[in-house]
Motif scaffolding. Structure first.
Motif, mmCIF file in Angstrom:
data_model
loop_
_atom_site.group_PDB
_atom_site.id
_atom_site.type_symbol
_atom_site.label_atom_id
_atom_site.label_comp_id
_atom_site.label_asym_id
_atom_site.label_seq_id
_atom_site.Cartn_x
_atom_site.Cartn_y
_atom_site.Cartn_z
ATOM 1 N N SER A 77 0.872 -1.179 0.000
ATOM 2 C CA SER A 77 0.000 0.000 0.000
ATOM 3 C C SER A 77 0.903 1.220 0.000
ATOM 4 O O SER A 77 1.751 1.369 0.884
ATOM 5 C CB SER A 77 -0.909 0.003 1.239
ATOM 6 O OG SER A 77 -1.731 1.147 1.244
ATOM 7 N N SER A 78 0.759 2.053 -0.993
ATOM 8 C CA SER A 78 1.697 3.157 -1.160
ATOM 9 C C SER A 78 1.557 4.179 -0.040
ATOM 10 O O SER A 78 0.457 4.497 0.407
ATOM 11 C CB SER A 78 1.463 3.850 -2.504
ATOM 12 O OG SER A 78 0.145 4.374 -2.564
ATOM 13 N N ILE A 79 2.697 4.659 0.431
ATOM 14 C CA ILE A 79 2.761 5.727 1.419
ATOM 15 C C ILE A 79 2.999 7.035 0.673
ATOM 16 O O ILE A 79 3.900 7.114 -0.159
ATOM 17 C CB ILE A 79 3.897 5.473 2.431
ATOM 18 C CG1 ILE A 79 3.633 4.180 3.207
ATOM 19 C CG2 ILE A 79 4.039 6.641 3.385
ATOM 20 C CD1 ILE A 79 2.405 4.226 4.085
ATOM 21 N N PRO A 80 2.205 8.080 0.936
ATOM 22 C CA PRO A 80 2.381 9.338 0.196
ATOM 23 C C PRO A 80 3.797 9.884 0.330
ATOM 24 O O PRO A 80 4.414 9.805 1.398
ATOM 25 C CB PRO A 80 1.364 10.280 0.866
ATOM 26 C CG PRO A 80 0.373 9.389 1.518
ATOM 27 C CD PRO A 80 1.122 8.165 1.928
ATOM 28 N N SER A 81 4.308 10.412 -0.761
ATOM 29 C CA SER A 81 5.646 11.005 -0.732
ATOM 30 C C SER A 81 5.638 12.324 0.030
ATOM 31 O O SER A 81 6.643 12.703 0.639
ATOM 32 C CB SER A 81 6.156 11.229 -2.161
ATOM 33 O OG SER A 81 5.245 12.041 -2.885
ATOM 34 N N ASP A 82 4.502 13.034 -0.016
ATOM 35 C CA ASP A 82 4.384 14.277 0.744
ATOM 36 C C ASP A 82 4.016 13.951 2.190
ATOM 37 O O ASP A 82 3.120 13.135 2.439
ATOM 38 C CB ASP A 82 3.301 15.182 0.140
ATOM 39 C CG ASP A 82 3.675 15.680 -1.245
ATOM 40 O OD1 ASP A 82 4.888 15.829 -1.499
ATOM 41 O OD2 ASP A 82 2.765 15.900 -2.068
#
Length: 285
Positions: free
Chosen positions: A175-180
């Motif tokens: 599950s992708s973690i936001p880069s921001d």
């Protein structure tokens, strides 16, 4: 000599059993590739600036403290160090004091290949606090659960136990973690049920109490110092030692006159409406 060699072998054995895992490129520290598959906690992480787990009671029944935790990315809670935008774990008290227990940027997963006792560690908490989150693999635990032991075993080292299928190799998908980085939620953060965020660590009314105490001390000092000066310098005695005696003796009459002046017209108005006459407000003296 043999004892020294044996001690060295024990240290080597321990160090080889627990190894820090370097996450795959671009992944947070809560992701680790193992020989059996990937352990990935990102799907149970909150990414909106609040904690995934809040209001966690201390497992020994001590109601003074509650805890919160979020894997993979930091969150904001309450006030003090937990509201600075780097919190991975936080302890709060009944008095709404908050202590950051670990910096999310230090998140490291340790893999114990011999026992399977894998855990996440967070360093650089407030006053050098450290947090360890022990992972329990349970393929049936679709909903994660967590407990908090506090630092009862070793001072300033806080222990959590997280049970989830995501702690199993291959148990959960990516599950992708936001880069921001997450921004601070409106109202100061705190993450939902059981949280105590947005509260001031100063108890309501404490400022008013302090001001009253300061005023009382000021009045006492005024009368004591004034009496001493009048007695020593001007040789006054008895009632003559009261500073500005005329003012204080006339104060009750001044208060009475003020009340008559303020409320007299209102009383006369009410009396006229009630058919009881009423004239100059001086008549109510």
């Amino acid at each position: 000599m043999r004892g020294f060699v044996f001690f060295q072998l024990v240290l080597v054995g321990l160090s080889s059993a627990q190894q820090p895992c370097i996450p795959p490129s671009g992944k947070p520290g809560c992701v680790c590739d193992t020989a059996d598959g990937t352990i990935d906690l990102s799907s149970i992480s909150s990414t909106d600036g609040t904690a995934k787990f809040t209001g966690i009671p201390q497992s020994n029944g001590d109601t003074q403290f509650t805890y919160s935790y979020n894997p993979c990315i930091w969150y904001y809670e309450g006030s003090g160090s937990c509201s600075d935008g780097k919190t991975a774990a936080c302890q709060s008290t009944q008095n709404y004091d908050y202590y950051m227990l670990g910096d999310a940027s230090t998140e490291t997963m340790y893999i114990d290949s011999s026992t399977g006792n894998n855990y996440l560690q967070y360093d650089n908490g407030q006053d050098s606090r450290v947090t360890k989150v022990y992972l329990t693999c349970d393929q049936n635990a679709d909903t994660p659960s967590i407990t908090a032991d506090g630092d009862v075993e070793l001072s300033l080292t806080y222990i959590y136990h997280l049970t989830t299928k995501c702690a199993c190799p291959g148990g959960c998908g990516d599950s992708s973690i936001p880069s921001d980085p997450p921004t601070k939620p409106e109202g100061g953060g705190g993450g939902g049920g059981g949280g105590k965020s947005g509260k001031s660590s100063v108890a309501p009314g404490i400022i008013g109490i302090v001001l009253v105490i300061v005023m009382l001390i000021g009045f006492i000092t005024y009368f004591v110092v004034g009496a001493v000066v009048l007695n020593r310098k001007f040789e006054k005695e008895g009632k003559e030692m009261i500073p500005q005696k005329e003012l204080w003796f006339s104060l009750p009459f001044l208060v009475k006159d003020g009340c008559v002046f303020t409320f007299g017209p209102l009383v006369n108005f009410i009396r006229r409406k009630a058919g009881k006459g009423g004239g100059d407000y001086e008549n109510i003296k």
